[in-house]
Scaffold this active site. Structure first.
Site: not given
Length: 444
Positions: A125, A165
């Site tokens: 991430k 995201d």
């Protein structure tokens, strides 16, 4: 189990200020006692100690020039958490709340989510504390180019494949892909969530929301119920929430309420989802503007109030820890049947316990919202094959993946004596796949 408690204590000492990361690791570790009894080789190989530590943490400054000619500096992150079953895979988040603890929490969750898809993807991430919402296109482009000027050194189609995201959509992906291509002088599928014009996949934008509904459909079918005729509230009004709402309506669900960070709109006759989509995606306005053209709808300040609306299904699709114990109590009191997470860890541990204790079917995000990363994996496959699949083909593959995830989670929970405990089922199923690969690859 003593081994688990020792590792948790060590994690809390070393990561004392990273509450979201600790919440995520505690949840997974607390699920694994029975697994460790069956698999002592995991303890011998130090799998638990290794799986909670990122393989690599990258933190860097991102200087850029705003439209007034002033130099701005943000902080960038990429946490490459685990590559046991494939290249690191996980989104980039641009939001003022981003810090290392948030990125570690998201990266840790991504390990197990990706494993559950059955696709060869590790967990990672990244992101920045940059907020694109009040920036011009030129400012966003300059920021994205500066961000990629550092990140490009650490990613690649066989190493680490970021996606979007919160705050990172097709526009931001495009600017970053262009800079990567410029710096590397190569055209590869290094990012997913790309435009269809240059290697993106159909269904990618819809995937997390659609996949969430496919998962709920499989779960209800397993319990002798169907979606048609149910009512729902969906927190958020971003990409996941909008496409979950569109798919819900298509499946015969009446969506009563949606929200943004300021408040929520409620319509007892069901929201006009296409109007919400235009308001948020095209006009980029606050959700309160919806009531101006829909006189039967009511706007309420305070987004958490959405969980006081009586419904059959609640889909938290906004952000972490939005659904707290008070919200869970309100949902249970009003007879909610299903809570399925479209966001990452949007439900607090106390709320999860209350929901499950009261017989609510609760689906954790690492299983229920895996549709986005699953379709990213399908985009990677199309890029490698130099092919583009039709919308119907990708959608069918997505539905199959979500059905398989539910069956894997349900079967694993039952195997370990806790039928319908999907938290346990998802954590164990994802963990075993990754742990076995880690043991087979030695101490690395």
């Amino acid at each position: 189990m003593r081994e688990i408690e020792r590792i948790k204590a060590n994690l809390h000492t070393k990561n004392a200020n990273e509450k979201e990361f600790l919440q995520a690791t505690d949840e997974v570790l607390d699920s694994l006692a029975a697994v460790l009894e069956d698999h002592p080789e995991y303890i011998k190989a130090g799998v638990l100690e290794r799986i909670v530590e990122p393989e690599r943490v990258i933190m860097f400054r991102v200087p850029w020039v705003d439209d007034k000619g002033k130099v701005q500096v943000n902080r960038g992150y990429r946490v490459e958490f685990n590559s046991a079953i494939g290249p690191y895979k996980g989104g980039l988040r641009f939001h003022q709340s981003v810090n290392l603890g948030i990125i570690k929490f998201l990266g840790f969750e991504q390990i197990f989510k990706n494993a559950l898809t059955g696709l060869p993807m590790g967990g990672g991430k990244g992101g920045s504390d940059f907020d694109p919402h009040d920036k011009s296109d030129g400012e966003i482009m300059r920021f994205c180019q500066s961000f990629m000027s550092e990140l490009y050194r650490h990613i690649g189609q066989f190493t680490d494949v970021p996606a979007g995201d919160i705050g990172v959509g097709a526009r931001e992906i495009g600017y970053m892909f262009g800079q990567y291509k410029r710096l590397k002088n190569e055209y590869t599928g290094v990012l997913t969530g790309k435009s269809l014009n240059y290697g993106g996949s159909l269904v990618r934008k819809e995937a997390t929301g659609y996949g969430l509904l496919y998962y709920v459909e499989a779960m209800l079918k397993d319990h002798g119920e169907e979606l048609n005729g149910k009512t729902a509230v969906i927190s958020g009004s971003g990409n996941v929430a909008i496409y979950a709402a569109l798919k819900a309506k298509e499946m015969g669900i009446k969506v009563l309420a949606m929200s943004d960070s300021n408040g929520y709109v409620f319509d007892p006759e069901g929201l006009d989802i296409l109007a919400i989509k235009e308001l948020k995606e095209v006009k980029r306005l606050r959700i309160r503007e919806y009531v101006k053209n829909h006189p039967k709808a009511v706007y309420h300040e305070g987004s958490s109030g959405i969980y006081t609306v009586k419904c059959d299904i609640a889909l938290p699709c906004a952000t972490q820890n939005e659904l707290d114990l008070n919200s869970a109590k309100a949902l249970v009191k009003n007879g909610v049947k299903v809570v399925a997470e479209g966001a990452n860890m949007p439900t607090t541990p106390e709320a999860v316990d209350h929901l499950m204790t009261n017989g609510v079917l609760y689906a954790p995000g690492k299983a229920a919202n895996a549709g986005g990363v699953a379709t990213s994996g399908l985009e990677m496959s199309q890029n490698s094959l130099r092919l583009s699949w039709t919308f119907a083909e990708v959608d069918a593959r997505l539905k199959d993946i979500m059905n398989n995830i539910y069956q894997t989670v349900a079967t694993t929970a039952a195997k370990y004596g806790q039928k319908d405990n999907q938290v346990l089922g998802a954590n164990i199923a994802g963990f075993i796949k990754v742990a076995d690969a880690m043991v087979e690859q030695g101490i690395v």
